[in-house]
Enzyme design. Structure first.
Site, PDB file in Angstrom:
ATOM      1  N   HIS A   1       0.839  -1.198   0.000  1.00 15.72           N
ATOM      2  CA  HIS A   1       0.000   0.000   0.000  1.00 15.72           C
ATOM      3  C   HIS A   1       0.874   1.248   0.000  1.00 15.72           C
ATOM      4  O   HIS A   1       1.810   1.353   0.781  1.00 15.72           O
ATOM      5  CB  HIS A   1      -0.900   0.014   1.239  1.00 15.72           C
TER       6      HIS A   1
ATOM      7  N   LYS B   1      -8.422  -1.310   5.923  1.00 17.89           N
ATOM      8  CA  LYS B   1      -8.743  -1.663   4.536  1.00 17.89           C
ATOM      9  C   LYS B   1      -7.872  -2.818   4.031  1.00 17.89           C
ATOM     10  O   LYS B   1      -8.327  -3.690   3.284  1.00 17.89           O
ATOM     11  CB  LYS B   1      -8.597  -0.431   3.633  1.00 17.89           C
TER      12      LYS B   1
ATOM     13  N   SER C   1      -7.264   3.625   9.732  1.00 16.62           N
ATOM     14  CA  SER C   1      -8.039   3.711   8.500  1.00 16.62           C
ATOM     15  C   SER C   1      -7.362   2.905   7.386  1.00 16.62           C
ATOM     16  O   SER C   1      -7.995   2.082   6.709  1.00 16.62           O
ATOM     17  CB  SER C   1      -8.174   5.191   8.115  1.00 16.62           C
TER      18      SER C   1
ATOM     19  N   ARG D   1     -14.457  12.871   9.430  1.00 14.55           N
ATOM     20  CA  ARG D   1     -13.173  13.507   9.785  1.00 14.55           C
ATOM     21  C   ARG D   1     -12.824  14.595   8.788  1.00 14.55           C
ATOM     22  O   ARG D   1     -12.278  15.641   9.150  1.00 14.55           O
ATOM     23  CB  ARG D   1     -12.059  12.442   9.813  1.00 14.55           C
TER      24      ARG D   1
ATOM     25  N   ASP E   1     -15.005   2.740   8.152  1.00 15.49           N
ATOM     26  CA  ASP E   1     -13.964   3.690   7.743  1.00 15.49           C
ATOM     27  C   ASP E   1     -14.521   4.723   6.774  1.00 15.49           C
ATOM     28  O   ASP E   1     -14.197   5.905   6.856  1.00 15.49           O
ATOM     29  CB  ASP E   1     -12.781   2.944   7.120  1.00 15.49           C
TER      30      ASP E   1
HETATM   31  N1  URA Z   1      -5.794   7.622   3.734  1.00 13.56           N
HETATM   32  C1  URA Z   1      -6.680   6.803   4.326  1.00 13.56           C
HETATM   33  O1  URA Z   1      -7.014   5.758   3.773  1.00 13.56           O
HETATM   34  N2  URA Z   1      -7.178   7.103   5.527  1.00 13.56           N
HETATM   35  C2  URA Z   1      -6.830   8.227   6.192  1.00 13.56           C
HETATM   36  O2  URA Z   1      -7.327   8.449   7.288  1.00 13.56           O
HETATM   37  C3  URA Z   1      -5.928   9.093   5.565  1.00 13.56           C
HETATM   38  C4  URA Z   1      -5.417   8.760   4.334  1.00 13.56           C
END
Ligand code: URA
Ligand code: CA
Length: 434
Positions: free
Chosen positions: A82, A187, A183, A168, A161
């Site tokens: 990632h 994923k 977050s 947020r 999320d």
């Molecule tokens: N990228 C994400 O997937 N989550 C965040 O909180 C910030 C950047």
């Protein structure tokens, strides 16, 4: 349990239990706890932070809020990579076939681009007919048969999320290390990864502009991996200038193919070899980093990695002839040259400005429903430390719609700064955290 008491506790800097975090997040997803209470809690987390255990708990609760992809039908240890997002970051398109050619199963779910950073799925769509929405069965069949498949995220992945991130975003609580770390990791875990390699970008074009903050984020994510028993490693790499020379969808796919042919830009090639070697280690395929890197270098020079890319394109209905015939990619109507304003050395090349210029030309999305133009973008000719004479070509703009051309041009010009003295090249990799 009451949301009020949990918010109060966090406001006072106390540690929350898993049950308390679960009560909040589940209640939020199910609509029993309103936005304003979750906003207050997120702000409390922003100021008081969370420890490694709380962050890992939040990660797992978010991961389990929706579908959990089960990759156990695919043999071998699945390593996912990632990147926190950058400009001209074409690494996935290279790494996926590269490590697949070394025998690591690649079952990758990727995202679309948003804002000034590009997405792998958009880039793949510049290969005509390439199918990124395979059925579940076909996705598994392709990985088992070809060792590789790259598809778009589908289904109901981490709804907690999605909802929390949107909140947020409008309550000034994005920039919290435990919230960002959970977050991202939620994923990856919902996506079924056994091991995770993170490429945390730092510099003007990155989400984390500052090296110290990037390190904190990398450490927080590696700590989550330890808590939940997924091998995790993180690189911190430079995004003060774009990676490689191409910024834009089809332009970047061509650049990725050049790397797979063993003649791509040095920085992009080096980063891919480094990340790829780390993936081999995480997959327990190698114990020696230098050896792994050498093996991957051979996969590039022998053409095996390129062959794997071709195989993936065919398996996902694209036309593999694009590899040898770049005229099969969409090309822009017009190419506009940007010239150096002074003699000297390139001191900086602001990645964010270049990314925004590419977006103005139509390569990126303003919002999630925007259409993108696969052909357009910025092709850099000079990067940091290069010597230039006034009038030399700095960059080419690939343009279709001329509406924002003047603005894009101004951005690319402004992205460059000059020095009279020689400039040292930027460090590509700052640190590896395990
Ligand atoms: N990228 C994400 O997937 N989550 C965040 O909180 C910030 C950047
Ligand atoms: Ca690039």
């Amino acid at each position: 349990m009451r949301a009020y008491d949990i918010i109060y506790k966090k406001r006072e800097g106390q540690k929350l239990s898993r049950a308390e975090i679960e009560f909040l997040i589940k209640g939020y997803v199910e609509g029993d706890i309103p936005d304003y209470q979750i906003s207050a809690w997120a702000m409390a987390v922003y100021f008081q932070s969370m420890d490694a255990e709380e962050t890992a708990d939040l990660t797992m609760i978010m991961a389990e809020s929706g579908d959990m992809i089960d990759l156990s039908e695919i043999k071998g240890k699945k390593v996912d990579k990632h990147s926190t997002g950058g400009v001209g970051d074409t690494t996935t398109l290279i790494l996926a076939p590269l490590v697949a050619s070394a025998g690591i199963p690649v079952a990758k779910m990727s995202g679309r681009g948003l804002g000034h950073t590009g997405g792998t799925i958009d880039k793949l769509h510049s290969i005509v007919n390439f199918n990124t929405s395979l059925s579940r069965d076909r996705f598994f069949d392709n990985v088992n048969q070809h060792g590789i498949a790259v598809v778009g995220q589908s289904g109901n992945l981490t709804p907690a999320d999605k909802k929390l991130y949107a909140l947020r975003d409008v309550t000034a609580t994005v920039e919290s290390i435990p919230l960002i770390a959970s977050s991202i990791m939620s994923k990856k875990i919902a996506g079924g990864a056994d091991a995770i390699l993170l490429d945390v970008k730092t510099g003007s074009g990155a989400f984390m502009k500052d090296l110290t903050e990037a390190k904190k984020l990398a450490k927080a994510m590696v700590a989550i991996g330890k808590e939940i028993g997924r091998d995790t490693a993180a690189y911190i790499s430079d995004m003060s200038q774009p990676l490689g020379y191409a910024v834009g969808n089809a332009l970047e796919v061509k650049e990725a193919i050049e790397v797979l042919k063993g003649r791509g830009p040095e920085d992009l090639t080096e980063l891919c070899l480094e990340l790829g070697a780390a993936m081999l280690e995480l997959a327990d395929q190698s114990e020696d980093h230098a050896e792994a890197k050498e093996l991957l270098r051979k996969k590039l020079s022998s053409g095996e990695a390129l062959e794997k890319f071709k195989e993936m394109i065919s398996a996902q209905e694209g036309n593999p002839a694009v590899i040898d015939d770049y005229s099969l990619f969409a090309t822009a109507e017009k190419v506009v040259e940007i010239k150096a304003q002074e003699d000297g050395y390139i001191a900086t090349l602001n990645a964010l400005e270049v990314g925004l210029a590419a977006m103005l030309l139509g390569a990126g999305r303003e919002n999630k429903d925007s259409e993108i133009d696969l052909a357009v973008g910025v092709e850099l000719k000079k990067k940091v430390s290069d010597q230039v004479k006034k009038g030399d070509t700095l960059a080419l703009l690939h343009v279709n719609d001329q509406k924002n051309l003047a603005q894009a041009r101004a951005k690319v010009l402004a992205a460059y700064s000059y020095s009279k003295n020689e400039v040292e090249n930027k460090k590509l990799i700052y640190e590896k955290i395990t």
